[in-house]
Design a protein around this motif. Structure first.
Motif, PDB file in Angstrom:
ATOM      1  N   ILE A 127      40.331  50.285  25.229  1.00 23.19           N
ATOM      2  CA  ILE A 127      39.485  49.093  25.116  1.00 23.19           C
ATOM      3  C   ILE A 127      39.439  48.398  26.480  1.00 23.19           C
ATOM      4  CG2 ILE A 127      39.126  46.883  23.934  1.00 23.19           C
ATOM      5  CD1 ILE A 127      39.025  49.125  21.956  1.00 23.19           C
ATOM      6  N   TYR A 128      38.255  48.065  26.911  1.00 26.41           N
ATOM      7  CA  TYR A 128      38.073  47.352  28.179  1.00 26.41           C
ATOM      8  C   TYR A 128      37.582  45.936  27.887  1.00 26.41           C
ATOM      9  CZ  TYR A 128      38.333  51.804  30.695  1.00 26.41           C
ATOM     10  OH  TYR A 128      38.757  52.999  31.211  1.00 26.41           O
ATOM     11  N   TRP A 129      38.012  45.001  28.693  1.00 22.71           N
ATOM     12  CA  TRP A 129      37.496  43.638  28.578  1.00 22.71           C
ATOM     13  C   TRP A 129      37.459  43.033  29.970  1.00 22.71           C
ATOM     14  CZ3 TRP A 129      42.226  45.202  26.606  1.00 22.71           C
ATOM     15  CH2 TRP A 129      43.354  44.703  27.259  1.00 22.71           C
ATOM     16  N   ARG A 130      36.754  41.902  30.070  1.00 25.81           N
ATOM     17  CA  ARG A 130      36.553  41.305  31.388  1.00 25.81           C
ATOM     18  C   ARG A 130      37.720  40.421  31.771  1.00 25.81           C
ATOM     19  NH1 ARG A 130      30.952  41.557  32.989  1.00 25.81           N
ATOM     20  NH2 ARG A 130      29.792  42.668  31.412  1.00 25.81           N
ATOM     21  N   GLY A 131      38.877  40.993  31.910  1.00 23.45           N
ATOM     22  CA  GLY A 131      40.075  40.238  32.274  1.00 23.45           C
ATOM     23  C   GLY A 131      40.232  40.094  33.778  1.00 23.45           C
ATOM     24  N   THR A 132      41.420  39.729  34.191  1.00 27.96           N
ATOM     25  CA  THR A 132      41.658  39.470  35.613  1.00 27.96           C
ATOM     26  C   THR A 132      41.510  40.733  36.459  1.00 27.96           C
ATOM     27  OG1 THR A 132      43.995  39.700  35.123  1.00 27.96           O
ATOM     28  CG2 THR A 132      43.150  37.459  35.313  1.00 27.96           C
ATOM     29  N   HIS A 133      41.897  41.880  35.890  1.00 31.98           N
ATOM     30  CA  HIS A 133      41.771  43.134  36.609  1.00 31.98           C
ATOM     31  C   HIS A 133      40.298  43.421  36.904  1.00 31.98           C
ATOM     32  CE1 HIS A 133      42.790  47.078  37.995  1.00 31.98           C
ATOM     33  NE2 HIS A 133      42.149  47.695  37.017  1.00 31.98           N
ATOM     34  N   TRP A 134      39.479  43.191  35.902  1.00 32.12           N
ATOM     35  CA  TRP A 134      38.030  43.372  35.994  1.00 32.12           C
ATOM     36  C   TRP A 134      37.461  42.454  37.089  1.00 32.12           C
ATOM     37  CZ3 TRP A 134      35.114  45.325  31.313  1.00 32.12           C
ATOM     38  CH2 TRP A 134      33.746  45.379  31.544  1.00 32.12           C
ATOM     39  N   GLN A 135      37.910  41.194  37.057  1.00 34.50           N
ATOM     40  CA  GLN A 135      37.413  40.232  38.054  1.00 34.50           C
ATOM     41  C   GLN A 135      37.802  40.646  39.466  1.00 34.50           C
ATOM     42  OE1 GLN A 135      39.041  36.603  36.519  1.00 34.50           O
ATOM     43  NE2 GLN A 135      37.584  36.541  34.823  1.00 34.50           N
ATOM     44  N   ALA A 136      39.032  41.166  39.616  1.00 32.60           N
ATOM     45  CA  ALA A 136      39.499  41.600  40.929  1.00 32.60           C
ATOM     46  C   ALA A 136      38.643  42.764  41.430  1.00 32.60           C
ATOM     47  CB  ALA A 136      40.966  42.023  40.855  1.00 32.60           C
ATOM     48  N   MET A 137      38.278  43.659  40.514  1.00 37.02           N
ATOM     49  CA  MET A 137      37.459  44.805  40.904  1.00 37.02           C
ATOM     50  C   MET A 137      36.040  44.377  41.261  1.00 37.02           C
ATOM     51  SD  MET A 137      38.739  48.041  38.668  1.00 37.02           S
ATOM     52  CE  MET A 137      38.331  47.411  37.070  1.00 37.02           C
ATOM     53  N   THR A 138      35.515  43.370  40.527  1.00 40.52           N
ATOM     54  CA  THR A 138      34.186  42.844  40.837  1.00 40.52           C
ATOM     55  C   THR A 138      34.152  42.257  42.243  1.00 40.52           C
ATOM     56  OG1 THR A 138      33.952  42.273  38.507  1.00 40.52           O
ATOM     57  CG2 THR A 138      32.352  41.329  40.004  1.00 40.52           C
ATOM     58  N   LYS A 139      35.234  41.513  42.601  1.00 38.67           N
ATOM     59  CA  LYS A 139      35.327  40.930  43.943  1.00 38.67           C
ATOM     60  C   LYS A 139      35.303  42.033  44.998  1.00 38.67           C
ATOM     61  CE  LYS A 139      37.021  36.319  43.793  1.00 38.67           C
ATOM     62  NZ  LYS A 139      37.976  36.041  42.684  1.00 38.67           N
ATOM     63  N   LYS A 140      36.066  43.098  44.729  1.00 41.08           N
ATOM     64  CA  LYS A 140      36.149  44.197  45.681  1.00 41.08           C
ATOM     65  C   LYS A 140      34.792  44.899  45.829  1.00 41.08           C
ATOM     66  CE  LYS A 140      39.803  47.346  47.025  1.00 41.08           C
ATOM     67  NZ  LYS A 140      40.900  48.218  46.610  1.00 41.08           N
ATOM     68  N   LEU A 141      34.104  45.030  44.687  1.00 40.92           N
ATOM     69  CA  LEU A 141      32.764  45.641  44.707  1.00 40.92           C
ATOM     70  C   LEU A 141      31.808  44.799  45.559  1.00 40.92           C
ATOM     71  CD1 LEU A 141      31.606  46.949  41.213  1.00 40.92           C
ATOM     72  CD2 LEU A 141      31.511  48.147  43.378  1.00 40.92           C
ATOM     73  N   GLU A 142      31.896  43.481  45.387  1.00 37.83           N
ATOM     74  CA  GLU A 142      31.020  42.578  46.150  1.00 37.83           C
ATOM     75  C   GLU A 142      31.300  42.715  47.642  1.00 37.83           C
ATOM     76  OE1 GLU A 142      31.811  38.856  44.306  1.00 37.83           O
ATOM     77  OE2 GLU A 142      30.335  39.191  42.698  1.00 37.83           O
ATOM     78  N   LYS A 143      32.581  42.948  47.979  1.00 35.16           N
ATOM     79  CA  LYS A 143      32.955  43.131  49.377  1.00 35.16           C
ATOM     80  C   LYS A 143      32.284  44.392  49.935  1.00 35.16           C
ATOM     81  CE  LYS A 143      36.981  43.824  51.428  1.00 35.16           C
ATOM     82  NZ  LYS A 143      38.422  44.094  51.319  1.00 35.16           N
ATOM     83  N   PHE A 144      32.229  45.427  49.103  1.00 31.14           N
ATOM     84  CA  PHE A 144      31.589  46.674  49.528  1.00 31.14           C
ATOM     85  C   PHE A 144      30.097  46.447  49.787  1.00 31.14           C
ATOM     86  CE2 PHE A 144      35.092  49.107  47.300  1.00 31.14           C
ATOM     87  CZ  PHE A 144      35.648  49.561  48.471  1.00 31.14           C
ATOM     88  N   ILE A 145      29.474  45.624  48.901  1.00 33.54           N
ATOM     89  CA  ILE A 145      28.034  45.381  49.032  1.00 33.54           C
ATOM     90  C   ILE A 145      27.735  44.698  50.363  1.00 33.54           C
ATOM     91  CG2 ILE A 145      26.054  44.158  48.048  1.00 33.54           C
ATOM     92  CD1 ILE A 145      27.680  44.263  45.344  1.00 33.54           C
ATOM     93  N   LYS A 146      28.581  43.710  50.683  1.00 34.64           N
ATOM     94  CA  LYS A 146      28.355  42.968  51.931  1.00 34.64           C
ATOM     95  C   LYS A 146      28.729  43.810  53.144  1.00 34.64           C
ATOM     96  CE  LYS A 146      29.027  38.584  49.623  1.00 34.64           C
ATOM     97  NZ  LYS A 146      30.201  37.926  48.999  1.00 34.64           N
ATOM     98  N   GLY A 147      29.602  44.799  52.911  1.00 39.81           N
ATOM     99  CA  GLY A 147      29.972  45.708  53.997  1.00 39.81           C
ATOM    100  C   GLY A 147      31.074  45.206  54.858  1.00 39.81           C
TER     101      GLY A 147
END
Ligand SMILES: [Zn+2]
Length: 147
Positions: A127-147
Motif C-alpha cells: 500500500i502506498y500513501w502520500r506520507g513523508t517519504h513520498w514528499q521527500a521524493m517529490t522534492k527530489k524530483l522537483e530538483k531534477f526538473i530544475k536541473g
C-alpha cells in the motif's frame, strides 16, 4: 542501476531491471517490447543489434544515481512530471486507487488517521500513501526538473 530503475518508476516510466548476467534475455525483451535499453556495458552498445539501429540503447556513464538520472532525462527527453507515483517501485505494476476504508486494516493506525489517498500494487499488494517519504521524493524530483 537499481536506483536509477527505481527513480524512473517513481516518475511513472515502465522500467524493467536485469542483472548483468542476463544480457541476451535483456536484449530479447527490449526488442520484443520496444523498450529503450540503459546499460553500463560498453560491449552491449557495440553489438550489431544496437549499431544497426534495431535496438535503441543508452550507455550510462556515471556511477551516481543522480548523475545517471540527469543523463537519462537529457538523452531521452523524459518528463519528470510524466505520471509520478503511478507504478509500484518494486514490481513496476500500475498502482490502483484504494479508498480509506479499503486499507483500514492494512496501514498503520497513525497513517490511517492522517492520510486520505491510497494506492495498492496489484502484484505485491504493497500500500502506498502520500506520507513523508513520498514528499521527500517529490522534492527530489522537483530538483531534477530544475536541473
Ligand atoms: Zn508491487
Amino acid at each position: 542501476m537499481g536506483k536509477l530503475a527505481k527513480w524512473l518508476r517513481i516518475m511513472g516510466y515502465d522500467t524493467l531491471f536485469f542483472n548483468s548476467s542476463d544480457d541476451s534475455r535483456m536484449i530479447a525483451t527490449a526488442l520484443a517490447e520496444g523498450r529503450v535499453m540503459l546499460t553500463k556495458d560498453a560491449q552491449i552498445i557495440k553489438r550489431r543489434v544496437v549499431t544497426s539501429g534495431r535496438l535503441k540503447a543508452v550507455l550510462i556513464k556515471g556511477d551516481e544515481p543522480e548523475q545517471q538520472m540527469h543523463q537519462v532525462i537529457d538523452t531521452l527527453k523524459l518528463d519528470c512530471q510524466f505520471r509520478p507515483f503511478t507504478l509500484c517501485l518494486e514490481c513496476n505494476q500500475p498502482l490502483l486507487e484504494r479508498s480509506k476504508q479499503q486499507v483500514k486494516d492494512l496501514v498503520p493506525h497513525y497513517v490511517f488517521q492522517t492520510q486520505s489517498q491510497y494506492m495498492e500494487c496489484p502484484a505485491c499488494h504493497r500500500i502506498y500513501w502520500r506520507g513523508t517519504h513520498w514528499q521527500a521524493m517529490t522534492k527530489k524530483l522537483e530538483k531534477f526538473i530544475k536541473g
